[in-house]
Scaffold this motif. Sequence first.
Motif, PDB file in Angstrom:
ATOM      1  N   VAL A 235     -71.677 -21.277  24.545  1.00 49.95           N
ATOM      2  CA  VAL A 235     -71.426 -20.119  24.715  1.00 49.95           C
ATOM      3  C   VAL A 235     -70.075 -19.777  24.488  1.00 49.95           C
ATOM      4  N   SER A 236     -69.849 -18.831  23.484  1.00 54.95           N
ATOM      5  CA  SER A 236     -68.687 -18.487  22.874  1.00 54.95           C
ATOM      6  C   SER A 236     -68.342 -16.913  23.600  1.00 54.95           C
ATOM      7  N   PHE A 237     -67.238 -16.945  24.197  1.00 55.43           N
ATOM      8  CA  PHE A 237     -66.542 -15.851  24.835  1.00 55.43           C
ATOM      9  C   PHE A 237     -65.554 -15.079  23.877  1.00 55.43           C
ATOM     10  N   ASN A 238     -65.924 -13.726  23.732  1.00 59.49           N
ATOM     11  CA  ASN A 238     -65.104 -13.050  22.793  1.00 59.49           C
ATOM     12  C   ASN A 238     -63.761 -12.558  23.296  1.00 59.49           C
ATOM     13  N   GLU A 239     -62.914 -13.619  23.415  1.00 59.20           N
ATOM     14  CA  GLU A 239     -61.850 -13.131  24.038  1.00 59.20           C
ATOM     15  C   GLU A 239     -60.558 -13.424  23.063  1.00 59.20           C
ATOM     16  N   LEU A 240     -59.410 -13.210  23.535  1.00 57.22           N
ATOM     17  CA  LEU A 240     -58.413 -13.869  22.519  1.00 57.22           C
ATOM     18  C   LEU A 240     -57.205 -14.633  23.468  1.00 57.22           C
ATOM     19  N   PRO A 241     -57.099 -15.904  23.182  1.00 55.47           N
ATOM     20  CA  PRO A 241     -57.789 -16.607  22.371  1.00 55.47           C
ATOM     21  C   PRO A 241     -59.113 -17.033  22.603  1.00 55.47           C
ATOM     22  N   PRO A 242     -60.018 -17.176  21.487  1.00 52.41           N
ATOM     23  CA  PRO A 242     -61.556 -17.363  21.569  1.00 52.41           C
ATOM     24  C   PRO A 242     -61.707 -18.521  22.635  1.00 52.41           C
ATOM     25  N   ARG A 243     -62.730 -18.264  23.434  1.00 50.86           N
ATOM     26  CA  ARG A 243     -63.029 -19.484  24.441  1.00 50.86           C
ATOM     27  C   ARG A 243     -64.531 -19.950  24.240  1.00 50.86           C
ATOM     28  N   VAL A 244     -64.702 -21.199  24.059  1.00 53.60           N
ATOM     29  CA  VAL A 244     -65.977 -21.788  23.918  1.00 53.60           C
ATOM     30  C   VAL A 244     -66.211 -22.555  25.213  1.00 53.60           C
TER      31      VAL A 244
END
Lengths: 112, 112
Positions: free
Chosen positions: B72-81
């Motif tokens: 699951v990739s979270f659309n955050e900054l920094p990106p989180r997986v």
Amino acid sequence: MKTKERSSENKICPLEVAVNSISGKWKVPIVWQINEGKKRPSEFLRGIAKVDRRVLNQQLKEMEQDGILTKVSFNELPPRVEYSLTELGEKLVTILWMLNDWGKLMIPAEED
Amino acid sequence: MKTKERSSENKICPLEVAVNSISGKWKVPIVWQINEGKKRPSEFLRGIAKVDRRVLNQQLKEMEQDGILTKVSFNELPPRVEYSLTELGEKLVTILWMLNDWGKLMIPAEED
């Protein structure tokens, strides 16, 4: 400084030991062949495509050292060698059956 | 002549599929880490000595393709997986526990 390193720092993980002991390329097929009643290296060679005799012997030797197989040499001419599963090897077979069932879940059902 | 070769000649062995899918050097440790609650590649890197990031990513990708892990990739900054075990992966854990118990039988009891 060196003596206790292995036992204290890297404690031995049984799962790692187990995986290492069966991760030789032909070890699982060899256990399978013996489980199906094959006993002699020449039978393994016929049953397992592509393995060569030298590699086969090396893997048999390692599995004997690991206590998975027992080797019996008959004092005959020509000399005869037979392998069988130890109790440890039989227990491995039980787990391999479970892995086999698990592997079935990874194979897409064929439609034809 | 080529189309049916795979399914008719070399029939697929589920055990072989299973063993192949977990025989990448870091795959079992990765499953173990996730089973222990780790989720992120940076946590795997800390938990598994000696694996490098590129190899880790490759093995994660293969296990995702094999249906063992979900990414699951979270659309955050920094990106989180984050990774988790699928139902298939959870079933593998059950078998790995059995292999772990089996591995214990291979480790000589320490006397001290």
